[in-house]
Design a protein around this motif. Structure first.
Motif, PDB file in Angstrom:
ATOM      1  N   GLN A   1      31.292  36.596  46.144  1.00  0.00           N
ATOM      2  CA  GLN A   1      32.084  35.571  45.456  1.00  0.00           C
ATOM      3  C   GLN A   1      33.571  35.707  45.776  1.00  0.00           C
ATOM      4  O   GLN A   1      34.304  34.704  45.827  1.00  0.00           O
ATOM      5  CB  GLN A   1      31.884  35.682  43.937  1.00  0.00           C
ATOM      6  CG  GLN A   1      30.452  35.476  43.488  1.00  0.00           C
ATOM      7  CD  GLN A   1      29.711  36.791  43.318  1.00  0.00           C
ATOM      8  OE1 GLN A   1      30.007  37.774  44.004  1.00  0.00           O
ATOM      9  NE2 GLN A   1      28.752  36.805  42.401  1.00  0.00           N
ATOM     10  N   ASP A   2      34.014  36.932  46.011  1.00  0.00           N
ATOM     11  CA  ASP A   2      35.435  37.164  46.309  1.00  0.00           C
ATOM     12  C   ASP A   2      35.834  36.522  47.631  1.00  0.00           C
ATOM     13  O   ASP A   2      36.885  35.871  47.731  1.00  0.00           O
ATOM     14  CB  ASP A   2      35.717  38.668  46.372  1.00  0.00           C
ATOM     15  CG  ASP A   2      35.268  39.414  45.129  1.00  0.00           C
ATOM     16  OD1 ASP A   2      35.188  38.787  44.059  1.00  0.00           O
ATOM     17  OD2 ASP A   2      34.993  40.625  45.231  1.00  0.00           O
TER      18      ASP A   2
ATOM     19  N   PRO B   1      40.484  37.360  44.233  1.00  0.00           N
ATOM     20  CA  PRO B   1      39.699  37.010  45.429  1.00  0.00           C
ATOM     21  C   PRO B   1      40.064  37.917  46.590  1.00  0.00           C
ATOM     22  O   PRO B   1      40.976  38.732  46.486  1.00  0.00           O
ATOM     23  CB  PRO B   1      40.133  35.566  45.691  1.00  0.00           C
ATOM     24  CG  PRO B   1      41.561  35.532  45.223  1.00  0.00           C
ATOM     25  CD  PRO B   1      41.656  36.473  44.062  1.00  0.00           C
ATOM     26  N   SER B   2      39.383  37.751  47.701  1.00  0.00           N
ATOM     27  CA  SER B   2      39.634  38.577  48.883  1.00  0.00           C
ATOM     28  C   SER B   2      40.913  38.141  49.583  1.00  0.00           C
ATOM     29  O   SER B   2      41.048  36.987  49.985  1.00  0.00           O
ATOM     30  CB  SER B   2      38.444  38.472  49.847  1.00  0.00           C
ATOM     31  OG  SER B   2      38.776  39.012  51.108  1.00  0.00           O
TER      32      SER B   2
ATOM     33  N   VAL C   1      42.948  38.940  37.153  1.00  0.00           N
ATOM     34  CA  VAL C   1      41.503  39.080  36.927  1.00  0.00           C
ATOM     35  C   VAL C   1      41.107  40.548  36.820  1.00  0.00           C
ATOM     36  O   VAL C   1      40.359  40.949  35.925  1.00  0.00           O
ATOM     37  CB  VAL C   1      40.714  38.386  38.053  1.00  0.00           C
ATOM     38  CG1 VAL C   1      39.218  38.659  37.903  1.00  0.00           C
ATOM     39  CG2 VAL C   1      40.984  36.883  38.027  1.00  0.00           C
ATOM     40  N   GLY C   2      41.576  41.373  37.737  1.00  0.00           N
ATOM     41  CA  GLY C   2      41.274  42.805  37.689  1.00  0.00           C
ATOM     42  C   GLY C   2      39.810  43.143  37.916  1.00  0.00           C
ATOM     43  O   GLY C   2      39.304  44.136  37.361  1.00  0.00           O
ATOM     44  N   ARG C   3      39.123  42.371  38.734  1.00  0.00           N
ATOM     45  CA  ARG C   3      37.707  42.643  38.963  1.00  0.00           C
ATOM     46  C   ARG C   3      37.540  43.908  39.802  1.00  0.00           C
ATOM     47  O   ARG C   3      38.207  44.073  40.820  1.00  0.00           O
ATOM     48  CB  ARG C   3      37.053  41.461  39.685  1.00  0.00           C
ATOM     49  CG  ARG C   3      35.549  41.625  39.836  1.00  0.00           C
ATOM     50  CD  ARG C   3      34.921  40.482  40.617  1.00  0.00           C
ATOM     51  NE  ARG C   3      33.474  40.547  40.534  1.00  0.00           N
ATOM     52  CZ  ARG C   3      32.641  39.729  41.173  1.00  0.00           C
ATOM     53  NH1 ARG C   3      33.130  38.767  41.958  1.00  0.00           N
ATOM     54  NH2 ARG C   3      31.333  39.852  41.032  1.00  0.00           N
TER      55      ARG C   3
ATOM     56  N   THR D   1      46.866  34.489  45.780  1.00  0.00           N
ATOM     57  CA  THR D   1      45.811  35.501  45.841  1.00  0.00           C
ATOM     58  C   THR D   1      46.180  36.731  45.034  1.00  0.00           C
ATOM     59  O   THR D   1      45.383  37.223  44.208  1.00  0.00           O
ATOM     60  CB  THR D   1      45.544  35.896  47.302  1.00  0.00           C
ATOM     61  OG1 THR D   1      45.104  34.758  48.038  1.00  0.00           O
ATOM     62  CG2 THR D   1      44.478  36.980  47.385  1.00  0.00           C
ATOM     63  N   ASP D   2      47.386  37.254  45.252  1.00  0.00           N
ATOM     64  CA  ASP D   2      47.775  38.479  44.558  1.00  0.00           C
ATOM     65  C   ASP D   2      47.981  38.247  43.069  1.00  0.00           C
ATOM     66  O   ASP D   2      47.725  39.144  42.255  1.00  0.00           O
ATOM     67  CB  ASP D   2      49.050  39.048  45.195  1.00  0.00           C
ATOM     68  CG  ASP D   2      48.787  39.607  46.584  1.00  0.00           C
ATOM     69  OD1 ASP D   2      47.676  40.103  46.824  1.00  0.00           O
ATOM     70  OD2 ASP D   2      49.691  39.532  47.439  1.00  0.00           O
TER      71      ASP D   2
END
Length: 316
Positions: free
Chosen positions: A229-230, A169-170, A126-128, A119-120
């Motif tokens: 989406q995350d 992602p979350s 991605v850096g969203r 995840t991290d």
């Protein structure tokens, strides 16, 4: 004079006091890998994530208000790790099987830590921007953009801006489904939820941890910390990793041997001489491996132990 009765070659019951050290020693390398995963995850949280370009025309979707977390960060390891461990230890107190407790805890920790690293790493790559990125970038509400590129020129707190580039992602979602998803697998095996007897109550028990994980994921959208989406991607990631980690240590819950981990059945069928009369010649050892009377007796005793487990009794 009648012949003496056959010697019962049943393996000793694997209590924590008698087998705990041996089980932990066999999996010492796995515990070292867990420590390495912790170090990697800490490092991924320290580095600066990729700052994806954010332009003026993109701010319409990133102006959601800054809110506090409904589920604090510190609460995630409590319900996703400590809570399942308490349940696992509670089952050990009733069943007294150190293989089950050790492998369940080890699989749970692998599930959440592998998920955390993935995840991290994806977050940093991605850096969203988060839905509340505008207020992270411009805490005073006064926007400033580059005259040429139209990109944002943030004047907020650097740590807050850094966190604002970690939307996908979350982490709450992935950790929740990794820990609670593993717990669902574990409970499914323990209560034999898929024994084809149609007990819907068992299915409700299995789905309860997943429902809790889903509500945590929903809260991340409600708090405007993540896009939908995350949380969807985070949930899928955590559940997939949890499934792989569970099946690495345990049989599928739908199987006849879905109650205990693989290692316990190996202990029954190949107890490595614990509590048994040892063979002193290579020929006898070969005979036991190739289906001689010793092997037959071990298999018979092992099967009786398995049958005793299936009936909910402690193997003797």
């Amino acid at each position: 004079m009648p012949p003496p009765p056959p010697i019962r070659l049943g393996p000793p019951h694997p209590y924590l006091k008698t087998h705990g050290g041996k089980v932990a020693t066999v999996h010492l390398f796995d515990w070292v890998v867990l420590a390495l995963l912790v170090a990697i995850d800490v490092g991924l949280n320290l580095i600066e994530p990729f700052h994806r370009f954010v332009g003026k025309d993109m701010m319409a979707d990133l102006r959601y208000p800054m809110k506090r977390n409904t589920v604090p960060v510190w609460a995630v390891p409590i319900y996703a790790v400590i809570g399942p461990i308490i349940i696992i230890v509670g089952i050990y107190m009733k069943r007294r099987n150190v293989y089950d407790m050790h492998h369940a805890i080890l699989g749970l920790l692998f599930s959440v830590l592998i998920t955390g690293v993935l995840t991290d790493a994806i977050k940093d790559g991605v850096g969203r921007p988060r839905p509340n990125f505008f207020w992270r970038c411009f805490p005073d509400g006064v926007p400033k953009y580059d005259n040429i590129t139209g990109g944002v020129i943030c004047h907020g707190v650097p740590s807050v801006i850094k966190e604002g580039h970690k939307s996908f992602p979350s982490g709450h979602s992935s950790w929740s489904f990794a820990g609670l998803g593993f717990l669902s697998w574990y409970l499914a095996g323990k209560i034999k939820a898929f024994d084809r007897r149609g007990h819907v109550a068992k299915l409700c028990i299995v789905l309860l941890p997943l429902l809790l994980a889903a509500m945590v994921a929903v809260s991340r959208v409600d708090d405007y910390w993540h896009h939908w989406q995350d949380v969807f991607a985070g949930g899928i990631l955590g559940l997939v990793v949890a499934s792989f980690c569970y099946l690495q240590f345990f049989p599928p819950p739908s199987g006849e041997q879905g109650f205990w981990p693989h290692a316990y059945f190996e202990h029954i069928l190949n107890p490595e001489g614990e509590g048994q009369v040892q063979s002193t010649t290579n020929s006898n050892h070969h005979q036991s491996l190739s289906g001689g009377p010793v092997a037959m007796e071990m298999r018979s005793t092992g099967q009786e132990s398995l049958d005793s487990i299936e009936e909910g009794r402690r193997a003797r």
